[in-house]
Design a protein around this motif. Structure first.
Motif, PDB file in Angstrom:
ATOM      1  N   TYR A   1       0.952  -1.374   0.033  1.00  0.00           N
ATOM      2  CA  TYR A   1       0.088   0.006   0.155  1.00  0.00           C
ATOM      3  C   TYR A   1       1.103   1.484   0.183  1.00  0.00           C
ATOM      4  O   TYR A   1       1.896   1.450   0.713  1.00  0.00           O
ATOM      5  CB  TYR A   1      -0.949   0.053   1.142  1.00  0.00           C
ATOM      6  N   SER A   2       0.383   2.153  -0.722  1.00  0.00           N
ATOM      7  CA  SER A   2       1.233   3.406  -0.782  1.00  0.00           C
ATOM      8  C   SER A   2       0.623   4.474  -0.440  1.00  0.00           C
ATOM      9  O   SER A   2      -0.760   4.444   0.117  1.00  0.00           O
ATOM     10  CB  SER A   2       1.425   3.864  -2.378  1.00  0.00           C
ATOM     11  N   GLU A   3       1.180   5.472  -0.213  1.00  0.00           N
ATOM     12  CA  GLU A   3       0.356   7.070   0.189  1.00  0.00           C
ATOM     13  C   GLU A   3      -0.687   7.230  -0.415  1.00  0.00           C
ATOM     14  O   GLU A   3      -1.682   7.880  -0.081  1.00  0.00           O
ATOM     15  CB  GLU A   3       1.528   8.139   0.389  1.00  0.00           C
ATOM     16  N   ASP A   4      -0.524   6.947  -1.783  1.00  0.00           N
ATOM     17  CA  ASP A   4      -1.757   7.153  -2.697  1.00  0.00           C
ATOM     18  C   ASP A   4      -3.092   6.434  -2.171  1.00  0.00           C
ATOM     19  O   ASP A   4      -4.068   7.017  -2.410  1.00  0.00           O
ATOM     20  CB  ASP A   4      -1.538   7.076  -4.012  1.00  0.00           C
TER      21      ASP A   4
ATOM     22  N   ILE B   1      -3.899   5.488   0.825  1.00  0.00           N
ATOM     23  CA  ILE B   1      -4.257   6.153   2.173  1.00  0.00           C
ATOM     24  C   ILE B   1      -4.963   7.678   1.674  1.00  0.00           C
ATOM     25  O   ILE B   1      -6.020   7.694   2.353  1.00  0.00           O
ATOM     26  CB  ILE B   1      -2.966   6.422   2.909  1.00  0.00           C
ATOM     27  N   ALA B   2      -4.177   8.351   0.922  1.00  0.00           N
ATOM     28  CA  ALA B   2      -4.978   9.537   0.441  1.00  0.00           C
ATOM     29  C   ALA B   2      -6.185   9.661  -0.109  1.00  0.00           C
ATOM     30  O   ALA B   2      -7.234  10.219  -0.010  1.00  0.00           O
ATOM     31  CB  ALA B   2      -3.831  10.336  -0.469  1.00  0.00           C
TER      32      ALA B   2
ATOM     33  N   GLN C   1      -9.033   8.489   2.378  1.00  0.00           N
ATOM     34  CA  GLN C   1      -9.172   9.435   2.975  1.00  0.00           C
ATOM     35  C   GLN C   1     -10.295  10.619   2.278  1.00  0.00           C
ATOM     36  O   GLN C   1     -11.329  10.927   2.934  1.00  0.00           O
ATOM     37  CB  GLN C   1      -8.113  10.312   3.567  1.00  0.00           C
TER      38      GLN C   1
ATOM     39  N   ARG D   1      -6.267   8.997   9.048  1.00  0.00           N
ATOM     40  CA  ARG D   1      -5.039   8.317   8.755  1.00  0.00           C
ATOM     41  C   ARG D   1      -4.989   7.060   9.701  1.00  0.00           C
ATOM     42  O   ARG D   1      -4.712   6.099   9.194  1.00  0.00           O
ATOM     43  CB  ARG D   1      -3.744   9.256   8.806  1.00  0.00           C
TER      44      ARG D   1
ATOM     45  N   LEU E   1      -4.854   3.329   8.578  1.00  0.00           N
ATOM     46  CA  LEU E   1      -3.686   2.239   8.856  1.00  0.00           C
ATOM     47  C   LEU E   1      -3.975   1.287   9.565  1.00  0.00           C
ATOM     48  O   LEU E   1      -3.581  -0.063   9.692  1.00  0.00           O
ATOM     49  CB  LEU E   1      -2.865   3.083   9.462  1.00  0.00           C
TER      50      LEU E   1
END
Length: 154
Positions: free
Chosen positions: A10-13, A15-16, A19, A26, A30
Motif C-alpha cells: 500500500y502506498s501513500e496514494d 491512504i490519500a 481519506q 489516517r 492504517l
C-alpha cells in the motif's frame, strides 16, 4: 487491463484516496491496512495516477469462498469515467464469487447494473479476521436493513 494492479502493498496514494472518499482519519485507514490479514488492494491507474481502488477480503458465505469488496472508491476528478466498473468486472472475471454491502440505495442500483444480483444475508458472511476487523468491515452502510449483494461466478 494493463492499468489494473492487484497488490498487498500500500502506498501513500491508497491512504490519500481512502481519506478523500470516506473522510476517515489516517489512523483509521492504517488500522485496517495493518490489521486485516486476508486482503489485497485492486487499483486502477491512469498513467501514474491512482484513480479507483477497492479492497478484496477473503470470506465465505454458506461454506463457499468469496472475495468481499470493501472501501471501493474513485477519486473525485476521475468519477464518471468507468474506472470502478472496470475494477468490478476485473474482480468478477478473476475471482468469480464476489460480494459487497452497498452503503445506500443508490449503490444498490449501481451494483445491480454490474451483475451483483444475488441478495445475501450479512449474517452468513464469515471472515477469518480479528473481531475488530470484522466490525470494521460491516461499517458504513446506511440501509435500514443492511444486506450484501453477490456476483456468483460460473
Amino acid at each position: 487491463m494493463d492499468n489494473i494492479v492487484e497488490t498487498i502493498n500500500y502506498s501513500e496514494d491508497v491512504i490519500a484516496l481512502w481519506q478523500e472518499a470516506f473522510g476517515d482519519s489516517r489512523e483509521d485507514v492504517l488500522f485496517f491496512l495493518n490489521n486485516a490479514v486476508n486482503k489485497s488492494c485492486l487499483c486502477r491507474f491512469d498513467g501514474n495516477k491512482l484513480c479507483s481502488m477497492l479492497f478484496l477480503v477473503d470470506c465465505t458465505v454458506n461454506s463457499v469462498n468469496y472475495k468481499y469488496i470493501y472501501a471501493a472508491c474513485t477519486a473525485k476528478e476521475c468519477r464518471k469515467c468507468g474506472f470502478m466498473s472496470e475494477l468490478l468486472k476485473y474482480c468478477q472475471s478473476k475471482h468469480g464469487n464476489v460480494l459487497l454491502i452497498p452503503a445506500n440505495e443508490d449503490l444498490v442500483s449501481y451494483y445491480n447494473k454490474r451483475n451483483f444480483n444475488h441478495k445475501v444475508n450479512i449474517c452468513n458472511i464469515v471472515f477469518n479476521e480479528t473481531g475488530e476487523i470484522k466490525d470494521y468491515l460491516f461499517e458504513g452502510c446506511s440501509l435500514k436493513e443492511p444486506f450484501a449483494l453477490a456476483y456468483k461466478g460460473e
